[in-house]
Scaffold this motif. Structure first.
Motif, mmCIF file in Angstrom:
data_model
loop_
_atom_site.group_PDB
_atom_site.id
_atom_site.type_symbol
_atom_site.label_atom_id
_atom_site.label_comp_id
_atom_site.label_asym_id
_atom_site.label_seq_id
_atom_site.Cartn_x
_atom_site.Cartn_y
_atom_site.Cartn_z
ATOM 1 N N PRO A 1 18.246 49.881 36.579
ATOM 2 C CA PRO A 1 19.151 48.766 36.270
ATOM 3 C C PRO A 1 20.633 49.141 36.260
ATOM 4 O O PRO A 1 21.485 48.263 36.272
ATOM 5 C CB PRO A 1 18.733 48.307 34.881
ATOM 6 C CG PRO A 1 17.525 49.048 34.504
ATOM 7 C CD PRO A 1 17.363 50.165 35.452
ATOM 8 N N VAL A 2 20.959 50.423 36.249
ATOM 9 C CA VAL A 2 22.362 50.834 36.181
ATOM 10 C C VAL A 2 23.062 50.425 37.476
ATOM 11 O O VAL A 2 22.586 50.691 38.566
ATOM 12 C CB VAL A 2 22.476 52.356 35.977
ATOM 13 C CG1 VAL A 2 23.919 52.801 36.009
ATOM 14 C CG2 VAL A 2 21.813 52.758 34.674
ATOM 15 N N GLY A 3 24.199 49.755 37.334
ATOM 16 C CA GLY A 3 24.969 49.315 38.491
ATOM 17 C C GLY A 3 24.432 48.057 39.145
ATOM 18 O O GLY A 3 24.897 47.667 40.207
ATOM 19 N N ARG A 4 23.456 47.410 38.519
ATOM 20 C CA ARG A 4 22.850 46.218 39.115
ATOM 21 C C ARG A 4 23.857 45.089 39.275
ATOM 22 O O ARG A 4 23.874 44.412 40.306
ATOM 23 C CB ARG A 4 21.680 45.738 38.257
ATOM 24 C CG ARG A 4 21.011 44.510 38.825
ATOM 25 C CD ARG A 4 19.975 43.923 37.905
ATOM 26 N NE ARG A 4 19.038 44.941 37.454
ATOM 27 C CZ ARG A 4 18.198 44.766 36.438
ATOM 28 N NH1 ARG A 4 18.210 43.660 35.764
ATOM 29 N NH2 ARG A 4 17.364 45.715 36.092
ATOM 30 N N THR A 5 24.705 44.888 38.279
ATOM 31 C CA THR A 5 25.682 43.801 38.338
ATOM 32 C C THR A 5 26.635 43.998 39.509
ATOM 33 O O THR A 5 26.912 43.051 40.253
ATOM 34 C CB THR A 5 26.468 43.712 37.020
ATOM 35 O OG1 THR A 5 25.549 43.554 35.942
ATOM 36 C CG2 THR A 5 27.427 42.546 37.042
ATOM 37 N N ALA A 6 27.122 45.201 39.692
ATOM 38 C CA ALA A 6 28.044 45.469 40.810
ATOM 39 C C ALA A 6 27.350 45.244 42.145
ATOM 40 O O ALA A 6 27.939 44.664 43.069
ATOM 41 C CB ALA A 6 28.577 46.896 40.717
ATOM 42 N N ARG A 7 26.100 45.664 42.256
ATOM 43 C CA ARG A 7 25.376 45.470 43.516
ATOM 44 C C ARG A 7 25.127 44.000 43.796
ATOM 45 O O ARG A 7 25.271 43.547 44.939
ATOM 46 C CB ARG A 7 24.058 46.237 43.484
ATOM 47 C CG ARG A 7 24.240 47.739 43.467
ATOM 48 C CD ARG A 7 22.947 48.488 43.688
ATOM 49 N NE ARG A 7 21.813 48.023 42.938
ATOM 50 C CZ ARG A 7 21.398 48.545 41.788
ATOM 51 N NH1 ARG A 7 22.042 49.546 41.250
ATOM 52 N NH2 ARG A 7 20.343 48.062 41.166
ATOM 53 N N LEU A 8 24.763 43.239 42.764
ATOM 54 C CA LEU A 8 24.496 41.815 42.972
ATOM 55 C C LEU A 8 25.764 41.025 43.299
ATOM 56 O O LEU A 8 25.746 40.140 44.155
ATOM 57 C CB LEU A 8 23.800 41.231 41.739
ATOM 58 C CG LEU A 8 22.350 41.649 41.547
ATOM 59 C CD1 LEU A 8 21.813 41.089 40.237
ATOM 60 C CD2 LEU A 8 21.500 41.187 42.702
ATOM 61 N N VAL A 9 26.861 41.341 42.616
ATOM 62 C CA VAL A 9 28.129 40.665 42.914
ATOM 63 C C VAL A 9 28.570 41.023 44.334
ATOM 64 O O VAL A 9 29.045 40.161 45.085
ATOM 65 C CB VAL A 9 29.208 41.034 41.869
ATOM 66 C CG1 VAL A 9 30.578 40.546 42.307
ATOM 67 C CG2 VAL A 9 28.844 40.438 40.528
ATOM 68 N N GLY A 10 28.406 42.276 44.736
ATOM 69 C CA GLY A 10 28.742 42.683 46.095
ATOM 70 C C GLY A 10 27.912 41.953 47.129
ATOM 71 O O GLY A 10 28.427 41.508 48.162
ATOM 72 N N LEU A 11 26.625 41.798 46.865
ATOM 73 C CA LEU A 11 25.767 41.051 47.775
ATOM 74 C C LEU A 11 26.192 39.590 47.847
ATOM 75 O O LEU A 11 26.213 38.987 48.925
ATOM 76 C CB LEU A 11 24.306 41.160 47.328
ATOM 77 C CG LEU A 11 23.283 40.436 48.189
ATOM 78 C CD1 LEU A 11 23.266 41.021 49.594
ATOM 79 C CD2 LEU A 11 21.918 40.524 47.555
ATOM 80 N N GLY A 12 26.545 39.018 46.700
ATOM 81 C CA GLY A 12 27.023 37.632 46.682
ATOM 82 C C GLY A 12 28.300 37.461 47.499
ATOM 83 O O GLY A 12 28.452 36.483 48.241
ATOM 84 N N GLY B 1 28.063 50.349 42.898
ATOM 85 C CA GLY B 1 26.818 50.173 42.157
ATOM 86 C C GLY B 1 25.779 51.233 42.498
ATOM 87 O O GLY B 1 25.095 51.755 41.616
ATOM 88 N N LEU B 2 25.671 51.590 43.776
ATOM 89 C CA LEU B 2 24.716 52.627 44.167
ATOM 90 C C LEU B 2 25.125 53.999 43.639
ATOM 91 O O LEU B 2 24.277 54.786 43.221
ATOM 92 C CB LEU B 2 24.594 52.667 45.693
ATOM 93 C CG LEU B 2 23.842 51.501 46.326
ATOM 94 C CD1 LEU B 2 23.933 51.577 47.843
ATOM 95 C CD2 LEU B 2 22.402 51.478 45.872
ATOM 96 N N ARG B 3 26.425 54.280 43.645
ATOM 97 C CA ARG B 3 26.886 55.570 43.113
ATOM 98 C C ARG B 3 26.646 55.653 41.603
ATOM 99 O O ARG B 3 26.292 56.714 41.083
ATOM 100 C CB ARG B 3 28.357 55.778 43.439
ATOM 101 C CG ARG B 3 28.576 55.928 44.942
ATOM 102 C CD ARG B 3 29.980 56.246 45.258
ATOM 103 N NE ARG B 3 29.990 57.701 45.480
ATOM 104 C CZ ARG B 3 31.059 58.435 45.454
ATOM 105 N NH1 ARG B 3 32.219 57.892 45.203
ATOM 106 N NH2 ARG B 3 30.993 59.716 45.680
ATOM 107 N N GLN B 4 26.829 54.528 40.891
ATOM 108 C CA GLN B 4 26.547 54.514 39.457
ATOM 109 C C GLN B 4 25.067 54.760 39.201
ATOM 110 O O GLN B 4 24.701 55.499 38.275
ATOM 111 C CB GLN B 4 26.959 53.177 38.843
ATOM 112 C CG GLN B 4 28.439 52.979 38.731
ATOM 113 C CD GLN B 4 28.795 51.583 38.232
ATOM 114 O OE1 GLN B 4 27.941 50.689 38.190
ATOM 115 N NE2 GLN B 4 30.050 51.391 37.888
#
Length: 90
Positions: free
Chosen positions: A64-75, A22-25
């Motif tokens: 907002p780019v990559g937000r979903t991946a970052r949030l799922v990773g945090l979860g 997510g951060l790389r995106q």
């Protein structure tokens, strides 16, 4: 090592991987700092210029780019931590 620890380890590693993705995106979607708004910079610069009625791009549009991946990773990291704490208390 218990099975619960292995599950927590796998979930934790998957969470870290998703956060990195997510951060790389997000970094890839960031605006290029060399392209600036304006009209007609000095020769040899990368000033692309903007026409009337066309504002320059928002510098925060890539947040907002990559937000979903970052949030799922945090979860996944939180679930892994909860499993480790549960196995420690049980």
């Amino acid at each position: 090592m218990q099975t619960l620890h292995w599950v927590a380890l796998i979930l934790g590693l998957a969470g870290v991987a998703l956060i990195i993705i997510g951060l790389r995106q997000q970094r890839a979607a960031a605006a290029n700092r060399e392209l600036v708004g304006g009209f007609g910079g000095p020769p040899g610069t990368s000033d692309v210029g903007v026409r009337d009625g066309f504002p320059e791009p928002d510098p925060r549009a890539h947040y907002p780019v990559g937000r979903t991946a970052r949030l799922v990773g945090l979860g996944l990291l939180i679930v892994a931590l909860a499993l480790v704490v549960y196995s420690w208390l049980a």
